[in-house]
Design a protein around this motif. Structure first.
Motif, PDB file in Angstrom:
ATOM      1  N   ARG A 211       0.832  -1.211   0.000  1.00 20.92           N
ATOM      2  CA  ARG A 211       0.000   0.000   0.000  1.00 20.92           C
ATOM      3  C   ARG A 211       0.870   1.267   0.000  1.00 20.92           C
ATOM      4  O   ARG A 211       0.533   2.263  -0.630  1.00 20.92           O
ATOM      5  CB  ARG A 211      -0.952  -0.017   1.198  1.00 20.92           C
ATOM      6  CG  ARG A 211      -2.042  -1.096   1.085  1.00 20.92           C
ATOM      7  CD  ARG A 211      -3.255  -0.785   1.952  1.00 20.92           C
ATOM      8  NE  ARG A 211      -2.937  -0.820   3.377  1.00 20.92           N
ATOM      9  CZ  ARG A 211      -2.882  -1.936   4.109  1.00 20.92           C
ATOM     10  NH1 ARG A 211      -3.136  -3.111   3.550  1.00 20.92           N
ATOM     11  NH2 ARG A 211      -2.586  -1.889   5.389  1.00 20.92           N
ATOM     12  N   CYS A 212       2.012   1.199   0.693  1.00 24.11           N
ATOM     13  CA  CYS A 212       2.948   2.343   0.665  1.00 24.11           C
ATOM     14  C   CYS A 212       3.402   2.593  -0.774  1.00 24.11           C
ATOM     15  O   CYS A 212       3.521   3.737  -1.225  1.00 24.11           O
ATOM     16  CB  CYS A 212       4.184   2.067   1.527  1.00 24.11           C
ATOM     17  SG  CYS A 212       3.897   2.233   3.287  1.00 24.11           S
ATOM     18  N   LYS A 213       3.652   1.494  -1.509  1.00 26.35           N
ATOM     19  CA  LYS A 213       4.119   1.640  -2.895  1.00 26.35           C
ATOM     20  C   LYS A 213       3.027   2.275  -3.756  1.00 26.35           C
ATOM     21  O   LYS A 213       3.299   3.216  -4.510  1.00 26.35           O
ATOM     22  CB  LYS A 213       4.525   0.272  -3.456  1.00 26.35           C
ATOM     23  CG  LYS A 213       4.992   0.329  -4.913  1.00 26.35           C
ATOM     24  CD  LYS A 213       5.473  -1.021  -5.430  1.00 26.35           C
ATOM     25  CE  LYS A 213       5.786  -0.959  -6.914  1.00 26.35           C
ATOM     26  NZ  LYS A 213       6.185  -2.262  -7.472  1.00 26.35           N
ATOM     27  N   THR A 214       1.810   1.778  -3.624  1.00 21.64           N
ATOM     28  CA  THR A 214       0.703   2.323  -4.428  1.00 21.64           C
ATOM     29  C   THR A 214       0.550   3.819  -4.173  1.00 21.64           C
ATOM     30  O   THR A 214       0.444   4.620  -5.111  1.00 21.64           O
ATOM     31  CB  THR A 214      -0.617   1.611  -4.045  1.00 21.64           C
ATOM     32  OG1 THR A 214      -0.393   0.205  -4.142  1.00 21.64           O
ATOM     33  CG2 THR A 214      -1.747   2.007  -4.960  1.00 21.64           C
ATOM     34  N   ASP A 215       0.578   4.209  -2.907  1.00 24.28           N
ATOM     35  CA  ASP A 215       0.409   5.632  -2.568  1.00 24.28           C
ATOM     36  C   ASP A 215       1.578   6.463  -3.080  1.00 24.28           C
ATOM     37  O   ASP A 215       1.406   7.588  -3.552  1.00 24.28           O
ATOM     38  CB  ASP A 215       0.297   5.812  -1.042  1.00 24.28           C
ATOM     39  CG  ASP A 215      -1.040   5.291  -0.509  1.00 24.28           C
ATOM     40  OD1 ASP A 215      -1.798   4.709  -1.298  1.00 24.28           O
ATOM     41  OD2 ASP A 215      -1.297   5.464   0.695  1.00 24.28           O
ATOM     42  N   LEU A 216       2.775   5.898  -2.964  1.00 26.61           N
ATOM     43  CA  LEU A 216       3.966   6.634  -3.409  1.00 26.61           C
ATOM     44  C   LEU A 216       3.909   6.845  -4.925  1.00 26.61           C
ATOM     45  O   LEU A 216       4.156   7.956  -5.411  1.00 26.61           O
ATOM     46  CB  LEU A 216       5.230   5.858  -3.007  1.00 26.61           C
ATOM     47  CG  LEU A 216       6.570   6.485  -3.381  1.00 26.61           C
ATOM     48  CD1 LEU A 216       6.753   7.852  -2.726  1.00 26.61           C
ATOM     49  CD2 LEU A 216       7.738   5.567  -2.982  1.00 26.61           C
ATOM     50  N   LEU A 217       3.557   5.799  -5.661  1.00 30.33           N
ATOM     51  CA  LEU A 217       3.481   5.918  -7.129  1.00 30.33           C
ATOM     52  C   LEU A 217       2.457   6.976  -7.520  1.00 30.33           C
ATOM     53  O   LEU A 217       2.687   7.769  -8.441  1.00 30.33           O
ATOM     54  CB  LEU A 217       3.107   4.570  -7.754  1.00 30.33           C
ATOM     55  CG  LEU A 217       4.219   3.516  -7.756  1.00 30.33           C
ATOM     56  CD1 LEU A 217       3.666   2.155  -8.169  1.00 30.33           C
ATOM     57  CD2 LEU A 217       5.362   3.927  -8.677  1.00 30.33           C
ATOM     58  N   ALA A 218       1.336   6.994  -6.797  1.00 33.06           N
ATOM     59  CA  ALA A 218       0.303   7.991  -7.115  1.00 33.06           C
ATOM     60  C   ALA A 218       0.833   9.394  -6.818  1.00 33.06           C
ATOM     61  O   ALA A 218       0.663  10.318  -7.622  1.00 33.06           O
ATOM     62  CB  ALA A 218      -0.951   7.701  -6.304  1.00 33.06           C
ATOM     63  N   ALA A 219       1.507   9.538  -5.685  1.00 34.48           N
ATOM     64  CA  ALA A 219       2.033  10.860  -5.317  1.00 34.48           C
ATOM     65  C   ALA A 219       3.080  11.325  -6.336  1.00 34.48           C
ATOM     66  O   ALA A 219       3.197  12.516  -6.621  1.00 34.48           O
ATOM     67  CB  ALA A 219       2.634  10.815  -3.913  1.00 34.48           C
ATOM     68  N   LEU A 220       3.830  10.393  -6.864  1.00 33.42           N
ATOM     69  CA  LEU A 220       4.897  10.743  -7.810  1.00 33.42           C
ATOM     70  C   LEU A 220       4.379  10.845  -9.241  1.00 33.42           C
ATOM     71  O   LEU A 220       5.115  11.235 -10.139  1.00 33.42           O
ATOM     72  CB  LEU A 220       6.006   9.678  -7.780  1.00 33.42           C
ATOM     73  CG  LEU A 220       6.711   9.436  -6.438  1.00 33.42           C
ATOM     74  CD1 LEU A 220       7.655   8.248  -6.536  1.00 33.42           C
ATOM     75  CD2 LEU A 220       7.474  10.681  -6.014  1.00 33.42           C
ATOM     76  N   ARG A 221       3.139  10.415  -9.453  1.00 37.44           N
ATOM     77  CA  ARG A 221       2.515  10.381 -10.782  1.00 37.44           C
ATOM     78  C   ARG A 221       3.306   9.513 -11.754  1.00 37.44           C
ATOM     79  O   ARG A 221       3.501   9.846 -12.923  1.00 37.44           O
ATOM     80  CB  ARG A 221       2.383  11.800 -11.367  1.00 37.44           C
ATOM     81  CG  ARG A 221       1.490  12.686 -10.520  1.00 37.44           C
ATOM     82  CD  ARG A 221       0.930  13.825 -11.357  1.00 37.44           C
ATOM     83  NE  ARG A 221       0.151  14.729 -10.533  1.00 37.44           N
ATOM     84  CZ  ARG A 221       0.679  15.734  -9.840  1.00 37.44           C
ATOM     85  NH1 ARG A 221       1.972  15.964  -9.885  1.00 37.44           N
ATOM     86  NH2 ARG A 221      -0.089  16.515  -9.111  1.00 37.44           N
ATOM     87  N   LEU A 222       3.794   8.371 -11.254  1.00 39.98           N
ATOM     88  CA  LEU A 222       4.481   7.423 -12.148  1.00 39.98           C
ATOM     89  C   LEU A 222       3.451   6.427 -12.674  1.00 39.98           C
ATOM     90  O   LEU A 222       2.461   6.127 -12.027  1.00 39.98           O
ATOM     91  CB  LEU A 222       5.616   6.714 -11.401  1.00 39.98           C
ATOM     92  CG  LEU A 222       6.785   7.622 -11.005  1.00 39.98           C
ATOM     93  CD1 LEU A 222       7.846   6.840 -10.245  1.00 39.98           C
ATOM     94  CD2 LEU A 222       7.407   8.308 -12.221  1.00 39.98           C
ATOM     95  N   LYS A 223       3.736   5.904 -13.873  1.00 40.78           N
ATOM     96  CA  LYS A 223       2.761   5.032 -14.541  1.00 40.78           C
ATOM     97  C   LYS A 223       3.253   3.583 -14.550  1.00 40.78           C
ATOM     98  O   LYS A 223       4.401   3.303 -14.221  1.00 40.78           O
ATOM     99  CB  LYS A 223       2.569   5.500 -15.996  1.00 40.78           C
ATOM    100  CG  LYS A 223       2.236   6.978 -16.147  1.00 40.78           C
ATOM    101  CD  LYS A 223       0.742   7.198 -16.025  1.00 40.78           C
ATOM    102  CE  LYS A 223       0.331   8.638 -16.243  1.00 40.78           C
ATOM    103  NZ  LYS A 223       0.974   9.618 -15.378  1.00 40.78           N
ATOM    104  N   GLY A 224       2.390   2.686 -14.995  1.00 43.47           N
ATOM    105  CA  GLY A 224       2.792   1.283 -15.176  1.00 43.47           C
ATOM    106  C   GLY A 224       2.027   0.351 -14.267  1.00 43.47           C
ATOM    107  O   GLY A 224       1.308   0.780 -13.362  1.00 43.47           O
ATOM    108  N   GLN A 225       2.181  -0.965 -14.541  1.00 48.41           N
ATOM    109  CA  GLN A 225       1.524  -1.989 -13.731  1.00 48.41           C
ATOM    110  C   GLN A 225       2.023  -1.931 -12.291  1.00 48.41           C
ATOM    111  O   GLN A 225       3.169  -1.562 -12.052  1.00 48.41           O
ATOM    112  CB  GLN A 225       1.862  -3.385 -14.285  1.00 48.41           C
ATOM    113  CG  GLN A 225       1.420  -3.620 -15.720  1.00 48.41           C
ATOM    114  CD  GLN A 225      -0.091  -3.719 -15.833  1.00 48.41           C
ATOM    115  OE1 GLN A 225      -0.735  -4.249 -14.932  1.00 48.41           O
ATOM    116  NE2 GLN A 225      -0.660  -3.193 -16.909  1.00 48.41           N
ATOM    117  N   ALA A 226       1.147  -2.381 -11.369  1.00 46.96           N
ATOM    118  CA  ALA A 226       1.501  -2.312  -9.948  1.00 46.96           C
ATOM    119  C   ALA A 226       2.783  -3.094  -9.651  1.00 46.96           C
ATOM    120  O   ALA A 226       3.580  -2.695  -8.801  1.00 46.96           O
ATOM    121  CB  ALA A 226       0.351  -2.862  -9.117  1.00 46.96           C
TER     122      ALA A 226
END
Ligand code: ADP
Length: 484
Positions: free
Chosen positions: A279-294
């Motif tokens: 969940r930390c990764k999902t939130d971090l990716l969203a905050a960073l606006r990075l794309k791609g599969q989970a």
């Protein structure tokens, strides 16, 4: 024991790197074990953050260093999450500046005053240290002060000194003409005579000559700095003191760095239940606006962006690797313009895959440790390194150059036996780094059970200070047997 601890950095008051973390964690442990610890730090302008309360401990004292009449007073404030007071040397003309270090012509004076004020305060409080522990060049002339200008005072008759080298790359070398301003003019005969003739005065060198014991922050670095390749000009002197030179690995401050209790994280997790990490990764990716599969890997890098940290290797290999392999990268760091420009351009060239944030951001650093799949530390040299231990604790296997403390703390992962904690490369070149990143990506793309095993191997290594403090106490007791 009575322990005087003097440092130019103490987290959270003043920190540029690992010295700040260690400068707080080591005294915190000593205090918790019941020792009387007096910690001194300059009152930089950043120390006086809103909400902090300071009490005057010593009213203004005056002393003369060369042409300067120094007026300093001492204030105290407790170290957060510990009852231990930190003593701040208040001298606005020297410390009321935006940076901790600088290039101003009075840099030597700023830290000479820190040493003087610490010893003067011991006198004022009648605190007789068994051990005076100093750190890196800024406080390295204190042992010689005790041996010379303060030697008359019986208060210090039993004091033994320890100098910890956190980074040999910074030596505090000044023109010999500043000597009177350090207050050590009377100790001229005890300084390095060849240096004086050559017109220089080295703070760190002086400390290496005069401390009763020298420690550095990992066993491998202790060996490396005694070789011409890594001794930065001081290897011969260090070899001459090898009998009192010890490598003691740093610990990590588990009140600050634990995935189970970390107050900076949106989700917490343990080795037994890693779901919070995802969940930390999902939130971090969203905050960073990075794309791609989970499940596309995310590699993190949090560092001072300087030559020591091997950023040149990143410049050589990352653009090609990002084109060839599916992974994402998040970088947090300040530093030299050539490196910050490189990462800014890399993020612009690969906007879906790469995020770069300049600046110092404690919360983001914790989040990167937790939210990434792997952590990158290709340091050219690394006295100890803390980030790789944090990443191990957070289930984020590190990719490291096998040097100094990185070699002591990261074991190569072996998929046949399931042992090891990360990925290390031996040769400091583009081929080495490429190999290690590719290897990490392949293992991560393989069996999920294997990857979790690798994560858990690292999370279970005991890196906390409570496992290290015994090494320091043994050394202290060896030096000051009367105090034990
Ligand atoms: P060094 O002392 O050489 O800088 P270490 O790995 O020993 O390296 O310690 C670095 C410390 O500084 C870690 O706590 C790391 O998280 C922190 N740090 C470095 N750069 C930043 C940054 N830009 N923002 C937040 N923390 C940082």
């Amino acid at each position: 024991m009575n322990i005087l601890f003097v440092s130019s950095e103490e987290a959270p008051f003043a920190k540029t790197g690992g010295l700040g973390d260690v400068g707080a964690a080591l005294p915190r442990q000593l205090h918790a074990l019941g020792h009387a610890v007096r910690v001194f730090l300059p009152m930089y302008s950043r120390v006086q953050a809103p909400g902090r309360v300071f009490q005057e401990v010593v009213p203004e004292m005056t002393f003369t260093l060369g042409p300067h009449t120094v007026r300093a007073s001492i204030y105290s404030s407790p170290l957060p999450d510990s009852g231990m007071p930190i003593y701040f040397v208040r001298c606005p003309s020297l410390y009321d500046r935006p940076g901790i270090y600088g290039n101003a012509p009075d840099e030597h004076l700023r830290f000479a005053v820190l040493c003087w004020a610490s010893l003067k305060t011991c006198q004022y409080l009648q605190f007789a240290p068994d051990i005076a522990h100093v750190n890196d060049w800024p406080t390295a002339i204190l042992p010689l002060m005790l041996r010379s200008v303060f030697a008359w005072d019986k208060l210090f008759a039993r004091t033994r000194t320890v100098l910890t080298i956190h980074n040999l790359g910074h030596q505090g070398t000044f023109p010999a003409s500043v000597l009177p301003e350090t207050g050590l003019e009377a100790a001229r005969d005890l300084l390095h005579q060849d240096d004086l003739h050559a017109g220089v005065l080295g703070f760190l060198k002086t400390g290496i000559m005069h401390a009763n014991a020298i420690t550095t922050v990992s066993p491998t670095y202790a060996r490396e700095i005694q070789t011409p390749a890594s001794g930065v000009g001081l290897d011969a002197l260090l070899r001459s003191r090898s009998e009192v030179l010890f490598g003691i690995l740093n610990g990590i401050d588990e009140t600050e760095w634990s995935s189970e209790t970390d107050k900076h994280l949106p989700h917490r997790y343990s080795a037994d239940d890693l779901s919070g990490k995802a969940r930390c990764k999902t939130d971090l990716l969203a905050a960073l606006r990075l794309k791609g599969q989970a499940d596309m890997p995310l590699i993190g890098l949090v560092s001072r962006l300087v030559w020591q940290k091997g950023i040149d290797l990143c410049m050589t290999v990352l653009p090609g690797l990002l084109r060839r392999r599916a992974f994402r990268l998040v970088v947090l760091g300040n530093g030299e313009p050539r490196y910050t420009t490189f990462f800014a351009r890399l993020a612009a060239a690969f906007p879906a895959q790469v995020s770069y944030q300049a600046g110092f951001d404690e919360t983001r650093a914790h989040w990167i440790e937790a939210g990434c799949d792997m952590f990158l530390m290709p340091s050219r040299y690394e006295p100890c390194g803390l980030n790789q231990m944090y990443s191990l604790r957070y289930g984020t296997p590190p990719i490291v150059h096998a040097t100094g403390g990185l070699a002591d703390t990261v074991q190569q992962y072996d998929h046949r036996t399931g042992t090891g904690t990360g990925f290390r490369f031996e040769h400091f070149d583009g081929g080495g780094l490429t190999w290690a990143i590719e290897r990490a990506l392949s293992v991560q793309a393989g069996s999920r059970e294997q990857w979790i095993r690798l994560q858990r191997n690292g999370m279970r290594v005991p890196f906390g200070w409570k496992h290290r403090i015994g090494d320091y106490l043994r050394l202290y007791r060896q030096l000051a047997p009367g105090a034990a």
